[in-house]
Design a protein around this motif. Structure first.
Motif, PDB file in Angstrom:
ATOM      1  N   HIS A 111       0.835  -1.218   0.000  1.00 27.58           N
ATOM      2  CA  HIS A 111       0.000   0.000   0.000  1.00 27.58           C
ATOM      3  C   HIS A 111       0.863   1.259   0.000  1.00 27.58           C
ATOM      4  O   HIS A 111       0.539   2.249   0.659  1.00 27.58           O
ATOM      5  N   LYS A 131      -7.195   8.092   3.348  1.00 23.63           N
ATOM      6  CA  LYS A 131      -6.075   7.424   2.696  1.00 23.63           C
ATOM      7  C   LYS A 131      -5.351   8.372   1.747  1.00 23.63           C
ATOM      8  O   LYS A 131      -4.115   8.454   1.733  1.00 23.63           O
ATOM      9  N   ARG A 155      -1.421   8.105   8.261  1.00 30.62           N
ATOM     10  CA  ARG A 155      -1.511   7.179   7.131  1.00 30.62           C
ATOM     11  C   ARG A 155      -2.569   6.126   7.453  1.00 30.62           C
ATOM     12  O   ARG A 155      -2.522   5.492   8.518  1.00 30.62           O
ATOM     13  N   PHE A 158      -4.841   2.720   5.804  1.00 23.39           N
ATOM     14  CA  PHE A 158      -5.147   1.785   4.729  1.00 23.39           C
ATOM     15  C   PHE A 158      -5.986   0.631   5.258  1.00 23.39           C
ATOM     16  O   PHE A 158      -6.034   0.379   6.458  1.00 23.39           O
TER      17      PHE A 158
END
Length: 395
Positions: free
Chosen positions: A48, A194, A223, A225
């Motif tokens: 990611h 995201k 951050r 994900f």
């Protein structure tokens, strides 16, 4: 709180076989061909990490390296157990294993397509403590990653957590069997969170993040994900080169001889069986690694449902910090202490705070950060400290 364990159980948890391996180099599993750029691309996609320097040739051509470069998290891709080999030598009868954490030192050389990376593995130490699994062995091993020129790229000190197999299933929280459900509105809001971090990568681009401009107390951008799924965990698994048939000169290892139960051991990474029937050497379907993808086997080792890979969590830490540092910065040291897994259906949230600034004895300008990884419920997944080298403004 630790479970009560009888004196008999304590005596049965014998870790003494580890002693014979400490401080000695163990067999490695070198890759058979040089790395390709698509090996790097596959890794950042699975992790990611949409940093253009690692997958876009036009962008990479304008970078300080002039070509695609692997992220700092990449060395573990080339190890046949993502760094745990050196931390699980020695027999502990009827045991299971979880990845417990990493410490990394990065020395400067970067990895590019065409490189050939080797890993020297040396078991380091171990200690036995009481945990929720009963008597538990915390075993550490060192990995030294070098390129074809003999340059030391990174050192990884990994921690394996080894415990009695019978204790694993007894610790499963049945309330966690079902994955959380996310509404369309919640998923849309997650996508916005995201992209905020991705936008930070774009905004920094090829520019410098100056040491002079960073202040103690600064918060790194969040951050986010996920939600994680069996599909995303499978994508992670396939990005490790050792999961591809024939990639490595695999070392011969008997998982049952290390104490794994027969049901969980199988033929994962068995070089002899790979030439006979490679399908049953694939840890996605057979052997101890299948617990990541199949809830039935996850529950045998104490996990309520499918869960992510500890080595991936360590990579998420490195990528998060390196992405913030930019291409002119570098993570020089980091610790990642795992506290809980990335479970299917959960979201991972990373944050960090600058807690110190310094100039070390080598004259490097460093910032120290305290980082944290947690899920959407605030459950801690990983925490640690890292030092990041940043450029100082000229003059």
């Amino acid at each position: 709180m630790a479970n009560p364990v009888s004196d008999l159980a304590e005596q049965a948890f014998d870790c003494s076989d580890i002693d014979q391996y400490l401080g000695k180099v163990i067999d490695s599993s070198p890759i058979r061909e040089p790395l390709g750029n698509n090996d790097i691309r596959r890794w950042v996609q699975a992790m990611h990490y949409p940093n253009l320097a690692h997958f876009d040739p036009a962008y990479a051509a304008q970078s300080r390296w002039g070509k695609l470069v692997a992220p700092q998290s990449f060395p573990i891709v080339m190890d046949d157990s993502h760094g745990t080999s050196a931390s699980c030598m020695g027999r502990i009868a009827e045991s299971h294993l979880l990845f417990g954490g990493d410490e990394f030192w990065h020395y400067g050389p970067r990895v590019f397509g065409g490189d050939v990376i080797v890993n020297e593995r040396i078991p380091y130490d171990y200690t036995v403590k009481q945990t929720g699994f009963g008597p538990t062995c915390f075993q550490r091993g060192d990995n030294y990653y070098r390129n074809q020129n003999g340059e030391l790229i990174a050192k990884q000190r990994s921690t394996a957590i080894r415990y009695r197999a019978a204790a694993g299933g007894d610790t499963v929280n049945k309330d966690e069997f079902e994955e959380p459900e996310w509404t369309d509105a919640e998923l849309a809001a997650l996508e916005e969170r995201k992209f905020a971090w991705v936008q930070m990568l774009h905004d920094l681009g090829h520019g410098e993040r100056w040491w002079d401009d960073v202040t103690v107390g600064d918060q790194l951008p969040e951050r986010v994900f996920g939600p994680h799924t069996v599909a995303s965990f499978t994508t992670e698994w396939r990005s490790y080169l050792f999961t591809v048939w024939g990639t490595l000169d695999r070392r011969q290892i008997d998982l049952e001889a290390l104490g794994f139960t027969k049901e969980m051991a199988g033929h994962e990474n068995d070089p002899v069986m790979e030439r006979i029937n490679p399908a049953i050497t694939d840890g996605a379907y057979y052997g101890p690694s299948r617990g990541h993808l199949f809830p039935k086997y996850a529950r045998k080792i104490g996990m309520p449902r499918a869960y992510g890979y500890g080595a991936s969590m360590g990579a998420w830490v490195t990528d998060y910090l390196a992405g913030w540092a930019g291409e002119w910065g570098m993570v020089v040291h980091s610790t990642a202490n795992y506290r809980g897994p990335a479970l299917a259906g959960d979201v991972t949230i990373q944050t960090a705070e600058v807690v110190d600034k310094m100039v070390d004895e080598e004259g490097r300008h460093l910032v120290q950060v305290k980082h944290l990884m947690q899920n959407q419920k605030g459950v801690k997944m990983c925490l640690g400290i890292a030092e990041i080298e940043l450029p100082k403004k000229p003059g």
